[in-house]
Design a protein around this motif. Structure first.
Motif, PDB file in Angstrom:
ATOM      1  N   ARG A 264      53.990  15.315  21.923  1.00  0.00           N
ATOM      2  CA  ARG A 264      54.790  16.466  22.332  1.00  0.00           C
ATOM      3  C   ARG A 264      53.898  17.517  22.954  1.00  0.00           C
ATOM      4  NH1 ARG A 264      56.318  21.502  20.258  1.00  0.00           N
ATOM      5  NH2 ARG A 264      55.031  21.216  18.391  1.00  0.00           N
ATOM      6  N   ALA A 265      54.266  17.959  24.143  1.00  0.00           N
ATOM      7  CA  ALA A 265      53.509  19.023  24.787  1.00  0.00           C
ATOM      8  C   ALA A 265      53.752  20.320  24.044  1.00  0.00           C
ATOM      9  CB  ALA A 265      53.928  19.155  26.246  1.00  0.00           C
ATOM     10  N   LEU A 266      52.689  20.984  23.650  1.00  0.00           N
ATOM     11  CA  LEU A 266      52.840  22.253  22.947  1.00  0.00           C
ATOM     12  C   LEU A 266      53.312  23.336  23.908  1.00  0.00           C
ATOM     13  CD1 LEU A 266      49.814  22.427  20.484  1.00  0.00           C
ATOM     14  CD2 LEU A 266      52.044  21.315  20.224  1.00  0.00           C
ATOM     15  N   SER A 267      54.012  24.304  23.359  1.00  0.00           N
ATOM     16  CA  SER A 267      54.513  25.440  24.131  1.00  0.00           C
ATOM     17  C   SER A 267      53.617  26.644  23.918  1.00  0.00           C
ATOM     18  CB  SER A 267      55.936  25.782  23.694  1.00  0.00           C
ATOM     19  OG  SER A 267      55.924  26.275  22.349  1.00  0.00           O
ATOM     20  N   VAL A 268      53.853  27.680  24.697  1.00  0.00           N
ATOM     21  CA  VAL A 268      53.112  28.923  24.522  1.00  0.00           C
ATOM     22  C   VAL A 268      53.378  29.506  23.128  1.00  0.00           C
ATOM     23  CG1 VAL A 268      52.833  31.295  25.371  1.00  0.00           C
ATOM     24  CG2 VAL A 268      53.073  29.394  26.990  1.00  0.00           C
ATOM     25  N   ALA A 269      54.595  29.352  22.644  1.00  0.00           N
ATOM     26  CA  ALA A 269      54.911  29.830  21.286  1.00  0.00           C
ATOM     27  C   ALA A 269      54.084  29.088  20.246  1.00  0.00           C
ATOM     28  CB  ALA A 269      56.404  29.659  21.012  1.00  0.00           C
ATOM     29  N   ASP A 270      53.889  27.786  20.442  1.00  0.00           N
ATOM     30  CA  ASP A 270      53.033  27.013  19.531  1.00  0.00           C
ATOM     31  C   ASP A 270      51.602  27.535  19.551  1.00  0.00           C
ATOM     32  OD1 ASP A 270      55.013  25.145  18.717  1.00  0.00           O
ATOM     33  OD2 ASP A 270      54.700  23.985  20.550  1.00  0.00           O
ATOM     34  N   LEU A 271      51.104  27.825  20.750  1.00  0.00           N
ATOM     35  CA  LEU A 271      49.743  28.337  20.869  1.00  0.00           C
ATOM     36  C   LEU A 271      49.591  29.665  20.150  1.00  0.00           C
ATOM     37  CD1 LEU A 271      48.839  27.662  24.624  1.00  0.00           C
ATOM     38  CD2 LEU A 271      48.631  26.128  22.659  1.00  0.00           C
ATOM     39  N   ALA A 272      50.591  30.514  20.262  1.00  0.00           N
ATOM     40  CA  ALA A 272      50.518  31.826  19.634  1.00  0.00           C
ATOM     41  C   ALA A 272      50.609  31.720  18.118  1.00  0.00           C
ATOM     42  CB  ALA A 272      51.638  32.722  20.165  1.00  0.00           C
ATOM     43  N   ASP A 273      51.407  30.784  17.628  1.00  0.00           N
ATOM     44  CA  ASP A 273      51.591  30.644  16.188  1.00  0.00           C
ATOM     45  C   ASP A 273      50.355  30.035  15.532  1.00  0.00           C
ATOM     46  OD1 ASP A 273      53.213  30.729  13.772  1.00  0.00           O
ATOM     47  OD2 ASP A 273      53.291  28.547  13.944  1.00  0.00           O
ATOM     48  N   GLY A 274      49.854  28.970  16.094  1.00  0.00           N
ATOM     49  CA  GLY A 274      48.667  28.319  15.538  1.00  0.00           C
ATOM     50  C   GLY A 274      48.626  26.860  15.919  1.00  0.00           C
ATOM     51  N   PHE A 275      47.532  26.418  16.517  1.00  0.00           N
ATOM     52  CA  PHE A 275      47.436  25.033  16.959  1.00  0.00           C
ATOM     53  C   PHE A 275      46.013  24.520  16.781  1.00  0.00           C
ATOM     54  CE2 PHE A 275      45.650  27.165  20.562  1.00  0.00           C
ATOM     55  CZ  PHE A 275      44.828  26.239  21.204  1.00  0.00           C
ATOM     56  N   VAL A 276      45.894  23.197  16.769  1.00  0.00           N
ATOM     57  CA  VAL A 276      44.596  22.542  16.748  1.00  0.00           C
ATOM     58  C   VAL A 276      44.671  21.370  17.708  1.00  0.00           C
ATOM     59  CG1 VAL A 276      45.240  21.123  14.757  1.00  0.00           C
ATOM     60  CG2 VAL A 276      42.820  21.442  15.334  1.00  0.00           C
ATOM     61  N   ALA A 277      43.583  21.124  18.431  1.00  0.00           N
ATOM     62  CA  ALA A 277      43.574  20.055  19.416  1.00  0.00           C
ATOM     63  C   ALA A 277      42.195  19.419  19.507  1.00  0.00           C
ATOM     64  CB  ALA A 277      43.979  20.604  20.795  1.00  0.00           C
ATOM     65  N   PRO A 278      42.100  18.099  19.352  1.00  0.00           N
ATOM     66  CA  PRO A 278      40.834  17.440  19.645  1.00  0.00           C
ATOM     67  C   PRO A 278      40.583  17.511  21.141  1.00  0.00           C
ATOM     68  CG  PRO A 278      42.545  15.812  19.233  1.00  0.00           C
ATOM     69  CD  PRO A 278      43.140  17.151  18.936  1.00  0.00           C
ATOM     70  N   ILE A 279      39.389  17.899  21.531  1.00  0.00           N
ATOM     71  CA  ILE A 279      39.059  18.044  22.942  1.00  0.00           C
ATOM     72  C   ILE A 279      38.121  16.901  23.324  1.00  0.00           C
ATOM     73  CG2 ILE A 279      38.088  19.561  24.708  1.00  0.00           C
ATOM     74  CD1 ILE A 279      38.588  21.919  22.815  1.00  0.00           C
ATOM     75  N   VAL A 280      38.616  16.017  24.165  1.00  0.00           N
ATOM     76  CA  VAL A 280      37.799  14.869  24.581  1.00  0.00           C
ATOM     77  C   VAL A 280      37.481  14.900  26.067  1.00  0.00           C
ATOM     78  CG1 VAL A 280      38.656  13.423  22.726  1.00  0.00           C
ATOM     79  CG2 VAL A 280      39.826  13.394  24.925  1.00  0.00           C
ATOM     80  N   ASP A 281      38.101  15.795  26.816  1.00  0.00           N
ATOM     81  CA  ASP A 281      37.876  15.864  28.259  1.00  0.00           C
ATOM     82  C   ASP A 281      36.644  16.676  28.646  1.00  0.00           C
ATOM     83  OD1 ASP A 281      40.041  14.305  28.762  1.00  0.00           O
ATOM     84  OD2 ASP A 281      41.357  15.926  29.433  1.00  0.00           O
ATOM     85  N   LEU A 282      36.001  17.305  27.682  1.00  0.00           N
ATOM     86  CA  LEU A 282      34.825  18.113  27.965  1.00  0.00           C
ATOM     87  C   LEU A 282      33.554  17.389  27.534  1.00  0.00           C
ATOM     88  CD1 LEU A 282      36.010  21.695  26.898  1.00  0.00           C
ATOM     89  CD2 LEU A 282      35.893  20.724  29.211  1.00  0.00           C
ATOM     90  N   ALA A 283      32.539  17.478  28.375  1.00  0.00           N
ATOM     91  CA  ALA A 283      31.240  16.877  28.093  1.00  0.00           C
ATOM     92  C   ALA A 283      30.245  17.963  27.713  1.00  0.00           C
ATOM     93  CB  ALA A 283      30.736  16.106  29.309  1.00  0.00           C
ATOM     94  N   LEU A 284      29.112  17.539  27.160  1.00  0.00           N
ATOM     95  CA  LEU A 284      28.075  18.471  26.743  1.00  0.00           C
ATOM     96  C   LEU A 284      26.717  17.961  27.203  1.00  0.00           C
ATOM     97  CD1 LEU A 284      28.013  21.126  25.134  1.00  0.00           C
ATOM     98  CD2 LEU A 284      27.451  19.794  23.102  1.00  0.00           C
ATOM     99  N   ILE A 285      26.056  18.756  28.014  1.00  0.00           N
ATOM    100  CA  ILE A 285      24.713  18.446  28.484  1.00  0.00           C
ATOM    101  C   ILE A 285      23.732  19.333  27.729  1.00  0.00           C
ATOM    102  CG2 ILE A 285      23.123  18.483  30.448  1.00  0.00           C
ATOM    103  CD1 ILE A 285      25.555  18.003  32.259  1.00  0.00           C
ATOM    104  N   LYS A 286      22.689  18.707  27.174  1.00  0.00           N
ATOM    105  CA  LYS A 286      21.658  19.453  26.450  1.00  0.00           C
ATOM    106  C   LYS A 286      20.420  19.590  27.325  1.00  0.00           C
ATOM    107  CE  LYS A 286      19.335  17.458  23.094  1.00  0.00           C
ATOM    108  NZ  LYS A 286      18.986  16.883  21.769  1.00  0.00           N
ATOM    109  N   ALA A 287      19.942  20.829  27.442  1.00  0.00           N
ATOM    110  CA  ALA A 287      18.688  21.085  28.152  1.00  0.00           C
ATOM    111  C   ALA A 287      17.622  21.426  27.121  1.00  0.00           C
ATOM    112  CB  ALA A 287      18.856  22.239  29.138  1.00  0.00           C
ATOM    113  N   SER A 288      16.570  20.621  27.089  1.00  0.00           N
ATOM    114  CA  SER A 288      15.493  20.804  26.127  1.00  0.00           C
ATOM    115  C   SER A 288      14.177  21.037  26.855  1.00  0.00           C
ATOM    116  CB  SER A 288      15.366  19.565  25.238  1.00  0.00           C
ATOM    117  OG  SER A 288      16.584  19.239  24.625  1.00  0.00           O
ATOM    118  N   GLY A 289      13.237  21.639  26.147  1.00  0.00           N
ATOM    119  CA  GLY A 289      11.920  21.842  26.722  1.00  0.00           C
ATOM    120  C   GLY A 289      11.545  23.303  26.847  1.00  0.00           C
ATOM    121  N   ALA A 290      10.257  23.556  26.953  1.00  0.00           N
ATOM    122  CA  ALA A 290       9.743  24.926  26.955  1.00  0.00           C
ATOM    123  C   ALA A 290      10.253  25.748  28.115  1.00  0.00           C
ATOM    124  CB  ALA A 290       8.209  24.889  26.970  1.00  0.00           C
ATOM    125  N   GLU A 291      10.593  25.103  29.224  1.00  0.00           N
ATOM    126  CA  GLU A 291      11.017  25.841  30.417  1.00  0.00           C
ATOM    127  C   GLU A 291      12.509  25.680  30.714  1.00  0.00           C
ATOM    128  OE1 GLU A 291       6.852  25.843  32.903  1.00  0.00           O
ATOM    129  OE2 GLU A 291       8.212  24.143  33.196  1.00  0.00           O
TER     130      GLU A 291
END
Length: 339
Positions: A17-44
């Protein structure tokens, strides 16, 4: 990441079920799988990213996150990021669909710098939460929550980022281990409306925060999508790709354009679709930046558009006889900028 379903198929949760704006305002939780995470490591790493992105990375603290963009030499956004750091690393969050290409492009400019880029998207689970009930549920595990948008909290149960508010309530991203997910997801799924990536994008749209993805790469200078209003551009920092054009657009541009919030009855309307105004039916007046199902049979969207078209014309998707765009109030003020 498909394991999310086994954690979330609880208490009769219905992620179809697609959540509505009212659902968002009341309280919702969503697993996010469409976002990636790149880690930058190192002194510079900080110095390198500082020279590549539109925002200040060198002075980014461990208790905050920032928006930042990555531009082409022509000043057009190729990506937008949520950026934060730990004691040793800097993290760049962006859509999965463009992550590999952007990582490869950034890698080209490292040369001899002491920086390593790695995709760590699947090392942790990512939840999005928001609405008036979210804070109370999070208090089950956190003694205190990030007090303001873009504040960050490191905790034994993961990293909690507060992002831009939406629908009159705070929103959070929670990065956690698989073990933590197995523990907290049943509680969250039983208490809050259960959403998916589309629900999280709907909350992003209503927060007025654009996200550049494949259909909109190199379409906009940062100001066209309100990025400087959101703190995603630092005009006092040093050079980065496209910096001269971004600065010139800020001070010497000509056309008045901004990104604003709309609703569209057509559920097929999507990012990259052009908009047309009755003021000039032959030429597009704007483009959909992001769109998400709104639970009412259509989509809510962020659209980049000429301000003249908002004020004076009828705007439709695809052509002047297409689905009509209805303008909604933005969560922050739009000042007319000469672009």
């Amino acid at each position: 990441m498909n394991n999310w379903q086994q954690y979330f198929a609880l208490q009769g949760a219905n992620s179809e079920r697609a959540l509505s704006v009212a659902d968002l305002a009341d309280g919702f939780v969503a697993p996010i799988v469409d976002l990636a995470l790149i880690k930058a490591s190192g002194a510079e790493a900080a110095n390198f990213l500082h020279k590549q992105l539109t925002n200040d990375v060198e002075h980014l603290s461990q208790v905050e996150a920032r928006l930042a963009g990555y531009c082409s030499p022509k000043g057009r956004l190729m990506a937008t990021f949520l950026v934060w750091r730990s004691a040793e690393d800097i993290f760049l969050q962006l859509p999965r669909s463009i992550a590999a290409v952007l990582q490869k492009r950034l890698q080209m400019f490292i040369m001899r710098a002491k920086v390593t880029l790695s995709d760590v998207s699947d090392e942790q689970f990512l939840l999005g939460l928001g609405g008036h009930k979210a804070a109370a549920v999070l208090a089950t595990w956190f003694d205190a929550l990030p007090a303001t948008p873009y504040a960050k909290l490191d905790h034994a149960m993961g990293t909690l980022l507060r992002v831009a508010d939406a629908c009159g309530a705070a929103r959070y991203q929670w990065l956690m281990s698989k073990t933590t997910a197995q523990s907290v997801c049943p509680v969250l799924a039983a208490t809050l409306a259960n959403g998916d990536d589309a629900a999280w994008m709907l909350s992003q749209v209503h927060a007025g925060v654009p996200q550049i993805d494949l259909p909109t790469q190199e379409k906009f200078v940062p100001q066209m999508v309100n990025f400087e209003l959101l703190g995603g551009v630092n005009f006092k920092k040093g050079c980065y790709p496209g910096q001269e054009i971004v600065a010139r657009s800020q001070y010497l541009g000509k056309l008045k354009r901004r990104t604003t919030l709309v609703t569209i009855d057509d559920p097929s309307a999507k990012a990259g679709d052009e908009l047309f105004s009755s003021l000039d039916p032959e030429q597009p007046c704007g483009m959909i930046v992001n769109a998400a199902r709104n639970g009412a049979g259509g989509v809510d969207a962020l659209v980049e558009i000429k301000l003249e078209a908002i004020a004076q014309g009828t705007v439709c998707v695809g052509a002047v006889d297409g689905a009509r765009v209805q303008f909604l109030p933005m969560p922050y003020a739009l000042d007319a900028l000469e672009l």
